[in-house]
Design a protein around this motif. Structure first.
Motif, PDB file in Angstrom:
ATOM      1  N   ASP A  42      55.620  14.725 -53.921  1.00 33.44           N
ATOM      2  CA  ASP A  42      55.119  15.739 -54.460  1.00 33.44           C
ATOM      3  C   ASP A  42      54.233  16.379 -54.896  1.00 33.44           C
ATOM      4  OD1 ASP A  42      58.010  15.553 -54.810  1.00 33.44           O
ATOM      5  OD2 ASP A  42      58.479  14.864 -56.858  1.00 33.44           O
ATOM      6  N   ASP A  43      53.095  15.458 -55.267  1.00 36.06           N
ATOM      7  CA  ASP A  43      51.598  15.920 -54.752  1.00 36.06           C
ATOM      8  C   ASP A  43      50.369  15.378 -53.516  1.00 36.06           C
ATOM      9  OD1 ASP A  43      51.588  12.682 -55.452  1.00 36.06           O
ATOM     10  OD2 ASP A  43      51.026  13.258 -57.670  1.00 36.06           O
ATOM     11  N   ASN A  44      51.041  14.376 -52.663  1.00 39.05           N
ATOM     12  CA  ASN A  44      50.548  14.064 -51.575  1.00 39.05           C
ATOM     13  C   ASN A  44      49.396  13.297 -52.026  1.00 39.05           C
ATOM     14  OD1 ASN A  44      51.550  16.035 -50.538  1.00 39.05           O
ATOM     15  ND2 ASN A  44      49.649  17.374 -50.835  1.00 39.05           N
ATOM     16  N   ARG A  45      49.666  12.091 -53.394  1.00 36.61           N
ATOM     17  CA  ARG A  45      49.078  11.160 -54.028  1.00 36.61           C
ATOM     18  C   ARG A  45      49.078   9.932 -52.775  1.00 36.61           C
ATOM     19  NH1 ARG A  45      50.659   7.920 -58.732  1.00 36.61           N
ATOM     20  NH2 ARG A  45      52.228   9.478 -58.559  1.00 36.61           N
ATOM     21  N   VAL A  46      48.392   9.461 -52.317  1.00 35.92           N
ATOM     22  CA  VAL A  46      47.505   8.673 -51.085  1.00 35.92           C
ATOM     23  C   VAL A  46      47.819   6.709 -52.319  1.00 35.92           C
ATOM     24  CG1 VAL A  46      46.775   7.158 -49.439  1.00 35.92           C
ATOM     25  CG2 VAL A  46      46.576   9.953 -50.026  1.00 35.92           C
ATOM     26  N   LEU A  47      48.972   6.257 -51.883  1.00 36.05           N
ATOM     27  CA  LEU A  47      49.429   4.801 -52.293  1.00 36.05           C
ATOM     28  C   LEU A  47      48.578   3.772 -51.067  1.00 36.05           C
ATOM     29  CD1 LEU A  47      52.931   5.239 -53.771  1.00 36.05           C
ATOM     30  CD2 LEU A  47      51.027   6.067 -54.642  1.00 36.05           C
ATOM     31  N   TYR A  48      48.676   4.310 -50.063  1.00 35.06           N
ATOM     32  CA  TYR A  48      48.237   3.252 -48.824  1.00 35.06           C
ATOM     33  C   TYR A  48      47.377   4.152 -47.484  1.00 35.06           C
ATOM     34  CZ  TYR A  48      47.756  -0.150 -45.245  1.00 35.06           C
ATOM     35  OH  TYR A  48      47.928  -0.739 -43.932  1.00 35.06           O
ATOM     36  N   ASP A  49      46.697   4.005 -47.042  1.00 34.50           N
ATOM     37  CA  ASP A  49      45.610   4.273 -46.514  1.00 34.50           C
ATOM     38  C   ASP A  49      45.530   3.437 -45.517  1.00 34.50           C
ATOM     39  OD1 ASP A  49      43.799   5.099 -45.136  1.00 34.50           O
ATOM     40  OD2 ASP A  49      42.705   6.275 -46.872  1.00 34.50           O
ATOM     41  N   LYS A  50      45.640   3.223 -43.626  1.00 29.41           N
ATOM     42  CA  LYS A  50      44.920   2.555 -42.542  1.00 29.41           C
ATOM     43  C   LYS A  50      44.266   3.164 -42.064  1.00 29.41           C
ATOM     44  CE  LYS A  50      45.028  -1.172 -39.170  1.00 29.41           C
ATOM     45  NZ  LYS A  50      46.190  -2.360 -38.562  1.00 29.41           N
ATOM     46  N   GLN A  51      42.813   3.702 -42.078  1.00 29.83           N
ATOM     47  CA  GLN A  51      42.490   4.262 -41.075  1.00 29.83           C
ATOM     48  C   GLN A  51      42.634   6.397 -40.940  1.00 29.83           C
ATOM     49  OE1 GLN A  51      40.429   3.607 -37.186  1.00 29.83           O
ATOM     50  NE2 GLN A  51      42.083   1.996 -37.209  1.00 29.83           N
ATOM     51  N   ALA A  52      43.904   6.950 -42.034  1.00 28.85           N
ATOM     52  CA  ALA A  52      44.766   7.619 -41.791  1.00 28.85           C
ATOM     53  C   ALA A  52      43.945   8.709 -42.030  1.00 28.85           C
ATOM     54  CB  ALA A  52      44.284   7.380 -43.708  1.00 28.85           C
ATOM     55  N   HIS A  53      42.551   8.964 -41.322  1.00 25.10           N
ATOM     56  CA  HIS A  53      41.525   9.994 -41.314  1.00 25.10           C
ATOM     57  C   HIS A  53      41.459   9.772 -39.875  1.00 25.10           C
ATOM     58  CE1 HIS A  53      42.161  11.845 -44.900  1.00 25.10           C
ATOM     59  NE2 HIS A  53      41.835  11.515 -45.639  1.00 25.10           N
ATOM     60  N   ALA A  54      41.654   9.075 -39.045  1.00 25.97           N
ATOM     61  CA  ALA A  54      41.374   8.953 -37.831  1.00 25.97           C
ATOM     62  C   ALA A  54      41.922  10.289 -36.743  1.00 25.97           C
ATOM     63  CB  ALA A  54      41.547   7.118 -36.773  1.00 25.97           C
ATOM     64  N   ILE A  55      41.490  10.340 -36.189  1.00 22.45           N
ATOM     65  CA  ILE A  55      41.773  11.699 -34.687  1.00 22.45           C
ATOM     66  C   ILE A  55      43.047  10.317 -34.180  1.00 22.45           C
ATOM     67  CG2 ILE A  55      41.243  13.166 -32.715  1.00 22.45           C
ATOM     68  CD1 ILE A  55      40.094  13.992 -35.600  1.00 22.45           C
ATOM     69  N   MET A  56      44.227  10.797 -33.995  1.00 24.65           N
ATOM     70  CA  MET A  56      45.043  10.532 -33.091  1.00 24.65           C
ATOM     71  C   MET A  56      45.843  10.882 -32.601  1.00 24.65           C
ATOM     72  SD  MET A  56      44.956   6.704 -34.001  1.00 24.65           S
ATOM     73  CE  MET A  56      46.191   6.049 -34.180  1.00 24.65           C
ATOM     74  N   TYR A  57      46.650  11.118 -30.995  1.00 16.91           N
ATOM     75  CA  TYR A  57      48.106  11.640 -30.571  1.00 16.91           C
ATOM     76  C   TYR A  57      48.988  12.086 -31.462  1.00 16.91           C
ATOM     77  CZ  TYR A  57      44.695  10.951 -26.620  1.00 16.91           C
ATOM     78  OH  TYR A  57      43.324  10.976 -25.386  1.00 16.91           O
ATOM     79  N   PRO A  58      49.200  13.005 -32.028  1.00 18.33           N
ATOM     80  CA  PRO A  58      51.408  12.655 -31.865  1.00 18.33           C
ATOM     81  C   PRO A  58      52.050  12.575 -31.436  1.00 18.33           C
ATOM     82  CG  PRO A  58      49.961  15.043 -31.864  1.00 18.33           C
ATOM     83  CD  PRO A  58      49.255  14.093 -30.645  1.00 18.33           C
ATOM     84  N   ALA A  59      51.661  12.453 -30.470  1.00 16.82           N
ATOM     85  CA  ALA A  59      53.442  12.365 -29.753  1.00 16.82           C
ATOM     86  C   ALA A  59      54.156  13.679 -30.155  1.00 16.82           C
ATOM     87  CB  ALA A  59      53.883  11.047 -29.957  1.00 16.82           C
ATOM     88  N   SER A  60      55.791  13.472 -30.754  1.00 18.32           N
ATOM     89  CA  SER A  60      56.426  14.473 -30.414  1.00 18.32           C
ATOM     90  C   SER A  60      55.959  14.178 -32.220  1.00 18.32           C
ATOM     91  CB  SER A  60      58.248  13.896 -30.429  1.00 18.32           C
ATOM     92  OG  SER A  60      58.040  14.010 -28.691  1.00 18.32           O
ATOM     93  N   THR A  61      55.741  13.738 -32.931  1.00 21.58           N
ATOM     94  CA  THR A  61      55.432  14.216 -34.312  1.00 21.58           C
ATOM     95  C   THR A  61      55.376  15.888 -34.136  1.00 21.58           C
ATOM     96  OG1 THR A  61      53.652  13.506 -34.107  1.00 21.58           O
ATOM     97  CG2 THR A  61      55.455  11.554 -34.931  1.00 21.58           C
ATOM     98  N   THR A  62      54.771  15.956 -33.793  1.00 25.97           N
ATOM     99  CA  THR A  62      54.345  17.705 -33.294  1.00 25.97           C
ATOM    100  C   THR A  62      55.392  18.438 -33.672  1.00 25.97           C
ATOM    101  OG1 THR A  62      52.360  17.134 -31.216  1.00 25.97           O
ATOM    102  CG2 THR A  62      53.837  18.980 -31.769  1.00 25.97           C
ATOM    103  N   LYS A  63      56.695  18.012 -33.526  1.00 25.65           N
ATOM    104  CA  LYS A  63      57.580  18.739 -33.460  1.00 25.65           C
ATOM    105  C   LYS A  63      58.276  19.299 -34.808  1.00 25.65           C
ATOM    106  CE  LYS A  63      60.556  17.693 -29.520  1.00 25.65           C
ATOM    107  NZ  LYS A  63      59.402  16.631 -28.332  1.00 25.65           N
ATOM    108  N   MET A  64      57.072  18.550 -35.851  1.00 24.89           N
ATOM    109  CA  MET A  64      57.486  18.663 -37.464  1.00 24.89           C
ATOM    110  C   MET A  64      57.324  20.003 -37.755  1.00 24.89           C
ATOM    111  SD  MET A  64      56.970  14.855 -39.052  1.00 24.89           S
ATOM    112  CE  MET A  64      54.696  15.326 -39.460  1.00 24.89           C
TER     113      MET A  64
END
Length: 271
Positions: A42-64
């Protein structure tokens, strides 16, 4: 030592012990993911973060983002005619052949449930006029959502080592945005579906998301895997009025880790 001081000392020790026990109870699990996040939809509040802003390959999560773009830019009853290029797209497939015809809505169910790269290209060509045109729409969509560290070069997630990338945090934002659309939410929560074609028999497909029907309240959202990206998962679950999104990227234990992270997030919120 006076009785008051003694009782006060006992109270302090009790409070300290209670605080320590509470902190121990909500310690995040030790996960294998290279990057991960848990957020409240609802509000994008982060409850857990592990390198959450690191550049990564998305694979098929792209399809979202492919799904969001198609729903916002296309018409569900428009006809998708599969091109030779789309039919020959490598990787996971809806087993499309050149000349197949189906509505956009049917193509989107097939694309998301079996993660069909062929369906993603056919959707892109239909809605965007070309794959390149559709990808421009995808990038505009990501920017609108606030996924500022995401960029696409294709609608399916096959590797592009330079210009096709995202972050766990951005994928959480994209999933949260998408789930606010009832059609998006319906598609990504569907465990099995009969894809109806206009030119050939119906094809029964099942969702690649193994948490659906197994994790309590699971209602989405997308799997992904390539050699470069590793095993990826964007998972969502709802308890009461609270919906959480867990993202794990490059994670050999994506199912268990996503479930643990959702548990942790709900526990943090007292659910």
């Amino acid at each position: 030592m006076s009785k008051k001081i003694f009782l006060f000392s006992l109270l302090c020790l009790f409070l300290l012990s209670s605080t320590a026990l509470a902190a121990a109870a909500v310690q995040p699990p030790n996960i294998l993911a290279e990057a991960a996040v848990v957020m409240v939809a609802d509000d994008n509040r982060v409850l857990y973060d592990k390198q959450a802003h690191a550049i990564m390959y998305p694979a098929s999560t792209t399809k979202m983002t492919t799904l969001i773009t198609a729903l916002e830019q296309g018409k569900p009853d428009s006809i998708v005619t599969v091109s030779k290029r789309a039919a020959q797209c490598e990787g996971s497939s809806l087993d499309l052949t050149a000349g197949d015809r189906l509505t956009l809505q049917e193509a989107l169910f097939g694309m998301m449930l079996v993660s069909g790269n062929d369906a993603a290209e056919a959707v892109a060509e239909t809605v965007g006029g070309s794959v390149a045109g559709f990808v421009n729409l995808m990038n505009a969509e990501a920017a609108k959502i606030g996924a500022t560290r995401t960029h696409y070069t294709n609608p399916h997630g096959l590797p592009d080592p330079i210009n096709h990338y995202t972050t766990a945090y951005d994928l959480g934002l994209i999933a949260a945005y998408g789930l606010k659309n009832p059609v998006f939410a319906k598609i990504v929560s569907t465990q099995a579906y009969d894809v109806h074609f206009l030119n050939k028999p119906t094809l029964h497909v099942t969702n690649t998301n193994k948490l659906l029907g197994k994790y309590p309240g699971a209602n989405g959202v997308k799997t992904g895997v390539t050699n470069d990206a590793g095993d990826c998962l964007v998972a969502a679950a709802k308890r009461g009025n609270v919906e959480l999104i867990a993202v794990v990227l490059n994670d050999d234990e994506r199912w268990a880790d996503a479930a643990q992270l959702l548990d942790y997030g709900f526990q943090q919120l007292g659910l």
